[in-house]
Design a protein around this motif. Structure first.
Motif, short mmCIF file in Angstrom:
data_model
loop_
_atom_site.label_atom_id
_atom_site.label_comp_id
_atom_site.label_asym_id
_atom_site.label_seq_id
_atom_site.Cartn_x
_atom_site.Cartn_y
_atom_site.Cartn_z
N GLU A 41 0.81 -1.22 0.00
CA GLU A 41 0.00 0.00 0.00
C GLU A 41 0.85 1.27 0.00
O GLU A 41 0.35 2.35 -0.31
CB GLU A 41 -0.91 0.00 1.23
N GLN A 42 2.13 1.15 0.34
CA GLN A 42 3.01 2.33 0.44
C GLN A 42 3.70 2.57 -0.89
O GLN A 42 3.82 1.67 -1.72
CB GLN A 42 4.08 2.11 1.53
N ASN A 43 4.15 3.79 -1.09
CA ASN A 43 4.94 4.09 -2.28
C ASN A 43 6.24 4.78 -1.86
O ASN A 43 6.49 5.01 -0.68
CB ASN A 43 4.15 4.96 -3.27
N SER A 45 7.32 7.83 -2.07
CA SER A 45 7.21 9.13 -1.39
C SER A 45 6.80 8.97 0.08
O SER A 45 7.03 9.87 0.88
CB SER A 45 6.23 10.03 -2.13
N TYR A 46 6.22 7.84 0.45
CA TYR A 46 5.88 7.60 1.86
C TYR A 46 7.15 7.44 2.69
O TYR A 46 7.25 7.94 3.80
CB TYR A 46 5.01 6.35 2.00
N PRO A 49 9.82 11.48 1.99
CA PRO A 49 8.87 12.55 1.71
C PRO A 49 9.49 13.83 1.15
O PRO A 49 8.80 14.63 0.54
CB PRO A 49 8.23 12.82 3.07
#
Length: 104
Positions: A41-43, A45-46, A49
């Motif tokens: 679920e994360q990408n 940019s997570y 940042p």
């Protein structure tokens, strides 16, 4: 900042054993770890940042002057210089034999 002994070679090996596995020569995260930590679920940019860094282009410096000597030529020069010193005949013959072996 981080504590001094937080990250070590042993801990990295343990992490790789527990959470990663090789797939076609590439190390990838295990499916169990992906589910446990919700990595799907994360990408990017997570985790990172901030804005990506910008690097300034610097042209490669070109070495000016004469080209460097070849190693074999400098070895031959050293043997020739030692040949002129009295008492160095045995050393010169040993170096010449070693040089001949290196060429073969």
């Amino acid at each position: 900042s981080r504590r001094k002994h937080l990250f070590s070679r042993d801990r990295l090996k343990l992490f790789l054993k527990q959470h990663c596995e090789p797939h076609d020569g590439v190390i990838k995260a295990k499916a169990t770890s992906i589910e446990k930590y919700n990595l799907a679920e994360q990408n990017f940019s997570y985790f990172f940042p901030d804005e990506p860094p910008t690097f300034i282009f610097s042209p490669a410096s070109r070495r000016r002057g004469r080209p460097p000597k070849r190693a074999s030529a400098s070895l031959e020069d050293n043997i020739a210089a030692k040949r002129n010193i009295p008492g160095n005949k045995s050393k010169v013959s040993r170096e010449r034999a070693r040089f001949q072996k290196q060429k073969e």
